[in-house]
Design an enzyme around this catalytic site. Structure first.
Site, mmCIF file in Angstrom:
data_model
loop_
_atom_site.group_PDB
_atom_site.id
_atom_site.type_symbol
_atom_site.label_atom_id
_atom_site.label_comp_id
_atom_site.label_asym_id
_atom_site.label_seq_id
_atom_site.Cartn_x
_atom_site.Cartn_y
_atom_site.Cartn_z
ATOM 1 N N PRO A 10 81.820 -0.470 98.312
ATOM 2 C CG PRO A 10 81.693 -2.326 96.902
ATOM 3 C CD PRO A 10 80.841 -1.377 97.696
ATOM 4 C CG ASN A 11 86.921 -1.416 95.709
ATOM 5 O OD1 ASN A 11 87.798 -1.883 96.426
ATOM 6 N ND2 ASN A 11 86.157 -2.172 94.938
ATOM 7 N NE ARG A 18 88.185 1.464 92.211
ATOM 8 C CZ ARG A 18 86.887 1.361 92.078
ATOM 9 N NH1 ARG A 18 86.089 2.139 92.790
ATOM 10 N NH2 ARG A 18 86.365 0.489 91.263
ATOM 11 C CE1 TYR A 23 84.629 4.973 89.785
ATOM 12 C CE2 TYR A 23 86.812 4.001 89.566
ATOM 13 C CZ TYR A 23 85.443 3.893 89.492
ATOM 14 O OH TYR A 23 84.878 2.708 89.119
ATOM 15 C CG ASN A 74 78.967 5.709 94.854
ATOM 16 O OD1 ASN A 74 78.817 4.625 94.306
ATOM 17 N ND2 ASN A 74 79.876 6.578 94.475
ATOM 18 C CB ALA A 77 81.010 -3.275 92.568
ATOM 19 C CG ASP A 87 65.042 -7.614 98.282
ATOM 20 O OD1 ASP A 87 64.514 -7.069 97.287
ATOM 21 O OD2 ASP A 87 65.255 -8.847 98.359
ATOM 22 C CD GLU A 98 71.869 3.857 91.366
ATOM 23 O OE1 GLU A 98 72.716 3.474 90.542
ATOM 24 O OE2 GLU A 98 70.680 3.470 91.345
ATOM 25 C CG HIS A 100 76.867 5.550 90.338
ATOM 26 N ND1 HIS A 100 77.374 4.503 91.075
ATOM 27 C CD2 HIS A 100 75.553 5.278 90.146
ATOM 28 C CE1 HIS A 100 76.409 3.635 91.306
ATOM 29 N NE2 HIS A 100 75.286 4.081 90.761
ATOM 30 C CG LEU A 101 82.501 9.609 92.440
ATOM 31 C CD1 LEU A 101 83.741 8.933 92.978
ATOM 32 C CD2 LEU A 101 82.476 11.068 92.818
ATOM 33 C CB SER A 102 82.306 7.195 86.448
ATOM 34 O OG SER A 102 81.661 5.983 86.799
ATOM 35 N NE ARG A 107 83.527 3.191 84.393
ATOM 36 C CZ ARG A 107 83.838 2.840 85.631
ATOM 37 N NH1 ARG A 107 83.187 3.365 86.652
ATOM 38 N NH2 ARG A 107 84.793 1.974 85.865
ATOM 39 N NE ARG A 111 82.328 -0.291 85.650
ATOM 40 C CZ ARG A 111 82.828 -0.659 86.826
ATOM 41 N NH1 ARG A 111 82.124 -0.491 87.924
ATOM 42 N NH2 ARG A 111 84.024 -1.200 86.909
#
Length: 149
Positions: A10-11, A18, A23, A74, A77, A87, A98, A100-102, A107, A111
């Site tokens: 999402p997002n 954003r 990001y 990614n 959230a 699962d 996995e 993530h940008l940040s 943070r 998170r």
């Protein structure tokens, strides 16, 4: 060719506008373009998807895992909230990394916990768009080893 699915939660469709202080200014299309160029040199075919819907992301993971494709994910959230996604990774047998940008560990405390990390081969975060490239490289190597006789 090694099949890898790049799955975005999402997002992430809002990247580039954003919270650029967190990001960056690269869009999801920019990241996809760079990954496709990198994939050519790695002998990887990419399927790239984004959804804001948890159930749809679960379906994407199941599809990739059951087909024997690697998963560069990614989950945004959903990383911190989705037992269903965890699962799906474990249940489908997906080899997942996995990203993530940040740096999620620098943070908010909520998170700091990833529900999917325990069922992923590894986690890369904090390198902006390069997190995806580093993850793709790692996943391609893992997939090649898995396929080796």
């Amino acid at each position: 060719m090694i099949p890898i699915h790049v799955l975005n939660g999402p997002n992430l469709n809002l990247l580039g506008r954003r919270e650029p202080g967190i990001y960056g200014t690269a869009t999801l299309a920019d990241i996809e373009r760079d990954l496709r160029a990198q994939a050519e040199g790695l002998g990887v075919t990419l399927t790239v998807r984004q959804t804001n819907l948890e159930g749809e992301l679960v379906g994407f993971v199941q599809e990739a895992g059951l087909a024997g494709a690697g998963v560069l994910i990614n989950a945004a959230a959903y990383t911190h909230t989705s037992v269903a996604l965890r699962d799906a990774i474990s249940g489908s047998g997906a080899l997942a990394v996995e990203v993530h940008l940040s740096n999620v560990h620098a943070r908010e405390s909520f998170r700091h916990v990833s529900l999917i990390a325990p069922v992923c081969a590894g986690v890369i975060c904090g390198f902006g768009p390069d997190s995806y490239g580093l993850g793709l490289d790692a996943l391609a190597r893992l997939m090649a080893r898995r396929r080796a006789p």
